[in-house]
Enzyme design. Structure first.
Site, PDB file in Angstrom:
ATOM      1  N   HIS A 117       7.131  -7.650  -0.133  1.00 13.59           N
ATOM      2  CA  HIS A 117       5.862  -8.106   0.434  1.00 13.59           C
ATOM      3  C   HIS A 117       5.667  -7.548   1.842  1.00 13.59           C
ATOM      4  CE1 HIS A 117       4.972 -11.581  -2.448  1.00 13.59           C
ATOM      5  NE2 HIS A 117       6.104 -11.060  -2.880  1.00 13.59           N
TER       6      HIS A 117
ATOM      7  N   ASP B 157      -0.418 -12.870   3.339  1.00 10.41           N
ATOM      8  CA  ASP B 157       0.182 -12.820   2.010  1.00 10.41           C
ATOM      9  C   ASP B 157      -0.223 -14.078   1.249  1.00 10.41           C
ATOM     10  OD1 ASP B 157       2.436 -13.349  -0.052  1.00 10.41           O
ATOM     11  OD2 ASP B 157       2.832 -11.300   0.611  1.00 10.41           O
TER      12      ASP B 157
ATOM     13  N   SER C 148       7.051   0.001  -6.098  1.00  8.82           N
ATOM     14  CA  SER C 148       7.788   1.105  -6.722  1.00  8.82           C
ATOM     15  C   SER C 148       6.933   1.829  -7.755  1.00  8.82           C
ATOM     16  CB  SER C 148       9.069   0.587  -7.382  1.00  8.82           C
ATOM     17  OG  SER C 148      10.013   0.207  -6.406  1.00  8.82           O
TER      18      SER C 148
ATOM     19  N   GLN D 265       5.669  -7.894 -13.075  1.00  9.94           N
ATOM     20  CA  GLN D 265       6.231  -6.626 -13.547  1.00  9.94           C
ATOM     21  C   GLN D 265       5.861  -6.279 -14.988  1.00  9.94           C
ATOM     22  OE1 GLN D 265      10.397  -7.119 -12.521  1.00  9.94           O
ATOM     23  NE2 GLN D 265       9.886  -7.470 -10.368  1.00  9.94           N
TER      24      GLN D 265
END
EC number: 2.4.1.368
Length: 495
Positions: free
Chosen positions: A24, A129, A378, A398
């Protein structure tokens, strides 16, 4: 240019609140630099330990003249029942510490309120966030717009939005293994309930924390997304519409790291000598190396890590394998040496024990594939570098990212993981992909089939579009301009 307007007519001051987790904080620091490059004064509020993680990168930015400052606030660990030394999400040793950690984080409201009373110039905007719902109260008290940052893609954010609007879809499922189709989606996509972030009901205090997060999401002024219009146009458009136009795609934010040192130290100083790593890569053929990294919070069981290693060995392809959280993987270290694995693969396998200079590695011409846990940072870095992905999702967003990569963008191959690896319950699940499965998936990704060639061509095109998006006149560059103009109009109307 907005930078000229901000200097001449109204100085904008953005206060950024990154969540205390590596995945984050990394993009939030990039966002700070992007906005500061446009002349916006930036204040980053975080705890001492987290500030230290980014000291080198931010020091270089400040020395170059960017108007960035860091304000440190002490995490009230003791008051929340959190043992000292647990200042980051990725340092928590057990699930039991999750609730105390979130409690401690949201107890920062009082010291932060005092900070805001003394801040000069008065903040024009908060970028927070999504895991920090207390910042909504600060925004409301000081009448400042709050922009949310989730660290997810539009595909995932739209999925969560649709499922919150249509709660009966998840409620009517008979089991966690039953698949459902996400309605009103540009593509036909199926999930199981555990594969969707924030979808499962958790009782007690954790449920209350999640509800606070959802409520803070609803009441925020807008959202910035680390993606680019050309990557997921249908999802970006639909999500923007769902947010009444207040959603700005400004990525890939990692591309603000143009200096080699910034690329090498993005997030943490690497645990391998940069020159040693590049020299190893230089010795390999173009597109031949598989880069393997399962993120900063990967804790797959030893049995699964062994199968992964043996599959990489049997693939007969050169690879770099990054094992983070090394201190938790002492058994794997022993297996590397005792089984002879490290010795057997030493000529074509580079083992990095700790943090790697990921951006430098992915940008190298010898890398031809990326085995990833599909964390959005990523995933986006891989696509931006023009590298096809081998997907191995674990939890959170994910599985959403895997669906986008494999089914929608068609730039990746699934390793075959369908089951969510709940944090703290890894041993229960055991081996999800054996060595044969790993070998087969690597071959499918790195081989010379027509599908593999098409994936490589497609991801290279998406990588080139990413570079154009952040250049002047590109979609993401223009969206930052649009965001700053929006906040400037608000600031002027409030004064």
């Amino acid at each position: 240019m907005v930078s000229e307007i901000t200097h001449k007519s109204y100085p904008l001051h953005f206060v950024l609140f990154p969540f205390m987790a590596q995945g984050h904080m990394i993009p939030m620091v990039d966002i700070a630099r992007l906005l500061a490059q446009r002349g916006v004064k930036i204040t980053i509020v975080t705890t001492p330990h987290n500030a230290a993680r980014f000291e080198n990168v931010l020091s270089r930015a400040i020395e170059s003249g960017l108007p960035i400052s860091i304000v440190q606030v002490k995490l009230p660990s003791q008051e929340a029942g959190l043992p000292e030394g647990n200042e980051t999400f990725d340092s928590l040793v057990s699930m039991e510490l999750l609730v105390p950690f979130f409690k401690a984080v949201n107890m920062l409201e009082e010291p932060v309120q005092k900070l805001f009373e003394e801040m000069s110039p008065q903040p024009s905007c908060i970028i927070s966030d999504f895991c920090l719902p207390y910042t909504s109260k600060i925004a409301k008290k000081f009448n400042i717009p709050k922009i949310l940052f989730h660290g997810m893609c539009c595909f995932c954010l739209l999925c969560m939005h649709v499922l919150r609007k249509n709660r009966e879809i998840l409620e009517n499922l008979k089991s966690d293994k039953e698949h459902f189709v996400v309605p009103y989606f540009p593509d036909r996509v199926e999930f199981t309930r555990p594969q969707v972030p924030m979808a499962t009901y958790v009782p007690g205090e954790w449920h209350e924390i999640k509800e606070d997060i959802v409520e803070a999401d609803k009441t925020s002024y807008g959202v910035i997304v680390n993606t680019y219009q050309e990557l997921e146009p249908a999802y970006a458009n639909d999500y923007k519409e769902a947010r009444s136009g207040k959603a700005w795609t400004i990525g890939p934010v990692s591309l603000c790291n143009k200096v080699g040192a910034d690329k090498a130290e993005r997030g943490n100083k690497a645990d391998i000598d940069q020159d040693e790593c590049l020299k190893w890569l230089d010795s390999k053929e173009e597109g031949s190396v598989l880069y393997v990294c399962l993120g900063s919070i990967c804790s797959l069981p030893l049995s699964q890590l062994k199968e992964l290693g043996l599959g990489l060995e049997e693939s007969q392809r050169p690879f770099i394998w990054v094992v983070r959280g090394w201190e938790k993987n002492k058994e794997l270290l022993e297996w590397f040496s005792d089984s002879g694995f490290e010795e057997r693969v030493k000529d074509r396998g580079l083992l990095i024990k700790g943090w790697s200079p990921q951006m430098l590695i992915l940008a190298h011409h010898s890398v031809g594939g990326f085995l990833t846990h599909c964390g959005w940072n990523s995933t986006l870095e891989g696509i931006t570098s023009g590298i096809p992905l081998l997907t191995w999702p674990l939890f959170g967003d994910q599985f959403c990212n895997q669906k986008l990569v494999v089914q929608v963008l068609k730039v990746g191959v699934s390793a075959g993981v369908e089951e969510v690896t709940n944090w703290g319950e890894e041993e229960k699940i055991g081996v999800l992909v054996d060595k044969e499965g790993v070998k087969k998936a690597v071959e499918e990704l790195m081989g010379e089939s027509d599908d593999a060639k098409e994936r490589r061509k497609r991801v290279k095109e998406l990588g080139q579009l990413a570079q154009k998006a952040v250049e002047e006149g590109g979609s993401s560059h223009s969206n930052i301009t649009s965001l700053l103009e929006d906040i400037m109009q608000l600031a002027q109307s409030n004064n």
